[in-house]
Design an enzyme around this catalytic site. Structure first.
Site, PDB file in Angstrom:
ATOM      1  N   ARG A  89       0.871  -1.284  -0.033  1.00  0.00           N
ATOM      2  CA  ARG A  89      -0.148  -0.033  -0.001  1.00  0.00           C
ATOM      3  C   ARG A  89       1.012   1.421   0.097  1.00  0.00           C
ATOM      4  NH1 ARG A  89       2.150   2.094   3.755  1.00  0.00           N
ATOM      5  NH2 ARG A  89       0.558   3.680   3.719  1.00  0.00           N
ATOM      6  N   GLY A  90       0.190   2.503   0.053  1.00  0.00           N
ATOM      7  CA  GLY A  90       1.080   3.571  -0.268  1.00  0.00           C
ATOM      8  C   GLY A  90       1.080   3.553  -1.890  1.00  0.00           C
ATOM      9  N   ALA A  91       0.852   5.154  -2.037  1.00  0.00           N
ATOM     10  CA  ALA A  91       0.621   5.488  -3.534  1.00  0.00           C
ATOM     11  C   ALA A  91       2.096   5.065  -4.530  1.00  0.00           C
ATOM     12  CB  ALA A  91       0.290   6.958  -3.900  1.00  0.00           C
ATOM     13  N   GLN A 111      -2.153   2.873   9.814  1.00  0.00           N
ATOM     14  CA  GLN A 111      -0.891   2.704   9.331  1.00  0.00           C
ATOM     15  C   GLN A 111       0.324   3.484  10.178  1.00  0.00           C
ATOM     16  OE1 GLN A 111      -3.883   3.354   7.855  1.00  0.00           O
ATOM     17  NE2 GLN A 111      -3.980   2.682   5.672  1.00  0.00           N
ATOM     18  N   ASP A 155      -1.950  10.840  -2.492  1.00  0.00           N
ATOM     19  CA  ASP A 155      -2.306   9.782  -3.284  1.00  0.00           C
ATOM     20  C   ASP A 155      -2.591  10.377  -4.669  1.00  0.00           C
ATOM     21  OD1 ASP A 155      -2.934   8.726  -0.407  1.00  0.00           O
ATOM     22  OD2 ASP A 155      -2.795   6.975  -1.813  1.00  0.00           O
ATOM     23  N   ASN A 174      -5.166  12.771   0.107  1.00  0.00           N
ATOM     24  CA  ASN A 174      -4.405  11.798   1.084  1.00  0.00           C
ATOM     25  C   ASN A 174      -5.302  11.022   1.873  1.00  0.00           C
ATOM     26  OD1 ASN A 174      -1.692  10.965   1.722  1.00  0.00           O
ATOM     27  ND2 ASN A 174      -1.991  12.085   3.566  1.00  0.00           N
TER      28      ASN A 174
HETATM   29  O1  MRU Z   1      -4.642   3.509   2.084  1.00  0.00           O
HETATM   30  P1  MRU Z   1      -3.211   3.505   2.216  1.00  0.00           P
HETATM   31  O2  MRU Z   1      -2.346   2.971   3.273  1.00  0.00           O
HETATM   32  O3  MRU Z   1      -2.468   3.018   0.601  1.00  0.00           O
HETATM   33  O4  MRU Z   1      -2.816   5.176   2.089  1.00  0.00           O
HETATM   34  C1  MRU Z   1      -1.637   5.667   2.099  1.00  0.00           C
HETATM   35  C2  MRU Z   1      -1.600   7.130   2.318  1.00  0.00           C
HETATM   36  O5  MRU Z   1      -2.639   7.731   2.442  1.00  0.00           O
HETATM   37  C3  MRU Z   1      -0.264   7.689   1.819  1.00  0.00           C
HETATM   38  O6  MRU Z   1      -0.119   8.961   2.843  1.00  0.00           O
HETATM   39  C4  MRU Z   1      -0.180   8.110   0.565  1.00  0.00           C
HETATM   40  O7  MRU Z   1      -0.295   6.954  -0.303  1.00  0.00           O
HETATM   41  C5  MRU Z   1       1.274   8.671   0.222  1.00  0.00           C
HETATM   42  S1  MRU Z   1       2.468   7.481   0.548  1.00  0.00           S
HETATM   43  C6  MRU Z   1       3.944   8.117   0.329  1.00  0.00           C
END
Ligand code: MRU
Length: 367
Positions: free
Chosen positions: A55-57, A203, A244, A254
Site C-alpha cells: 500500500r502507499g501510492a 498505518q 495519493d 491523502n
Molecule cells: O490506504 P493507504 O495506506 O495506501 O494510504 C496511504 C496514504 O494515504 C499515504 O499517505 C499516501 O499513499 C502517500 S504514500 C507516500
C-alpha cells in the site's frame, strides 16, 4: 531502509527460480511480524494491492508495474496486456501512481514486438522502482532545507506531525513525507515525529512508528484527534504528509483525516503559532488532468470491517482481531480526503518546494 540493521526495499524481483517472482514485505503483518511474501502471478499481485499487503501510492505503482511483468509470463498479446492493465488500475482507485505506472508499462510494451515484451517488462518495472528511489531522495534533500531553516530559527528539536504512513514502506525506499525526516536525522538535525495513529487501519501506529523506530528516529504516537490540540499548544512545528493524488492546482488528496490536520495548522495562527502544512509529492502523484480535487478525485470507499475489527497483539503474545462496534452498526469508510490548495503551504517535490498555485511551473517529466 533498515530492518534490524539490514537494508531492505519494499519490493524486489527474484529470478533465482525457473520463473521470476516478485517479493514483497507483507504490511498487513507489521508491526508484529516481518514477513516476506512471494508473488508469482497477476492475480496474486491484484490481491496484494486490494488487501493492502502492499500500500502507499508510490509502492502500489511499483507493485502494479511488476503485476504487468507477471501477467506477461502467461501471455503477451495486446488484448491480454490491455485487460491486465484494466484489472490492475481497478484494484485501488484513488492513488494515481497506480494508473501512471500501469499506463507507462502498457505503452512501452505495446510499442515492442511480442517476442521482446517479456524481458522489456521486467526491465521497465525495475526502472520504475529505481526512479521512485531517486525522486524520494530528492524530496528528502529539499525537505531537509525547510527543516534545517526552522532549526536555525528555533535552535531546538523540530517537531513534525505526520499522518498515515508515507515513509519507506509506502514507496520502494526512503519514503515521501518521511524522506525529509530521514534526511534531517541522518544529517544530525534533531527531529521528533508526532505519529497520527490513522484509524481505521492504523498505518501510523503500526507502520510509521515501526519504521521510525527501526531507523532510530524519535517519535510519539498520538490518537488522530490530538493533532489540533498539540498545534494550539505550540508543540508542532510543521506538518508533512504524503499524497495519493495532487491536482494541477495543488489540491492534495491523502489518507482520510489529512484535511482536518490542515485546518488545524491554518488555525494555529490564532494561538500565536504558524504551523506550515506541507505535502511531499513525487511527480507521478500529480494528476495534471485535474483542477478540482474535491469534485474530481474518486475517493475509495473501503469495507466496513476495517472500522469494525481492530487487530493487535494480546498480552499472551497471540495476534487477534476484536470487534469494536455494536452488532449491526452502519458504517461509512471513505479512505481518503482532499485538502484544498488554499490550506497547503507548500508541495515538496523532487524539483523543489512549490506553492500550490506555482505547481504548474514544474517540468512535466512524468506525464
Ligand atoms: O490506504 P493507504 O495506506 O495506501 O494510504 C496511504 C496514504 O494515504 C499515504 O499517505 C499516501 O499513499 C502517500 S504514500 C507516500
Amino acid at each position: 531502509m533498515l530492518v534490524d540493521n539490514q537494508h531492505y526495499r519494499t519490493i524486489w524481483p527474484n529470478s533465482s527460480g525457473v520463473v521470476p517472482v516478485v517479493e514483497i514485505i507483507d504490511q498487513t503483518r507489521l508491526p508484529h511480524e516481518f514477513k516476506i511474501v512471494e508473488i508469482s502471478s497477476l492475480e496474486q499481485m491484484i490481491g496484494a494491492i486490494k488487501t493492502m499487503q502492499v500500500r502507499g501510492a508510490p509502492l502500489i505503482g511499483a507493485a502494479a508495474a511488476y503485476g504487468m511483468a507477471l501477467a506477461i509470463l502467461s501471455e503477451s498479446s495486446d488484448e491480454y496486456l490491455q485487460l491486465s492493465a484494466q484489472r490492475l488500475i481497478a484494484s485501488r482507485p484513488t492513488a494515481v501512481n497506480l494508473k501512471w505506472a500501469v499506463e507507462r508499462m502498457l505503452n512501452h510494451l505495446l510499442a515492442l514486438p511480442v517476442p521482446e515484451r517479456l524481458q522489456a517488462a521486467w526491465i521497465e518495472a525495475a526502472l520504475i522502482c529505481e526512479e521512485d528511489i531517486l525522486l524520494n531522495r530528492a524530496i528528502g534533500a529539499h525537505g531537509l532545507q525547510l527543516i534545517d531553516r526552522m532549526r536555525n530559527e528555533k535552535l531546538r528539536t523540530i517537531n513534525i506531525l505526520t499522518h498515515c504512513n508515507a515513509g519507506w514502506l509506502a514507496t520502494v525506499d526512503f519514503g515521501t513525507a518521511l524522506a525529509p525526516v530521514y534526511a534531517a536525522h541522518n544529517a544530525g538535525v534533531s527531529v521528533h515525529v508526532w505519529v497520527d495513529e490513522t484509524r481505521p487501519r492504523n498505518q501510523g501506529a503500526s507502520l510509521t512508528a515501526w519504521e521510525l523506530a527501526q531507523h532510530g528516529v524519535p517519535y510519539t504516537v498520538i490518537c488522530d484527534n490530538a493533532g489540533g490540540h498539540l498545534m494550539q499548544q505550540g508543540q508542532v512545528d510543521m506538518v508533512i504528509v504524503g499524497a495519493d493524488r495532487v491536482t494541477a492546482t495543488g489540491d492534495v488528496c491523502n489518507k482520510i483525516g489529512t484535511y482536518l490536520k490542515a485546518l488545524a495548522a491554518v488555525d494555529s495562527v490564532a494561538f500565536g503559532h504558524q504551523v506550515p502544512f506541507y505535502a511531499a509529492v513525487p511527480s507521478p502523484t500529480i494528476d495534471w488532468s485535474l483542477r478540482d480535487g474535491v469534485s474530481q478525485i474518486e475517493i475509495e470507499e473501503r469495507h466496513a470491517d476495517e472500522l469494525a475489527w481492530m487487530s493487535g497483539r494480546l498480552a499472551s503474545g497471540e495476534i487477534a482481531s476484536v470487534n469494536v462496534l455494536p452488532q449491526g452498526a452502519r458504517v461509512a469508510n471513505p479512505a481518503f480526503d482532499v485538502t484544498p490548495a488554499r490550506l497547503v503551504t507548500g508541495i515538496i517535490t523532487e524539483q523543489g518546494v512549490f506553492a500550490p498555485d506555482q505547481l504548474h511551473m514544474m517540468q512535466r517529466t512524468h506525464l
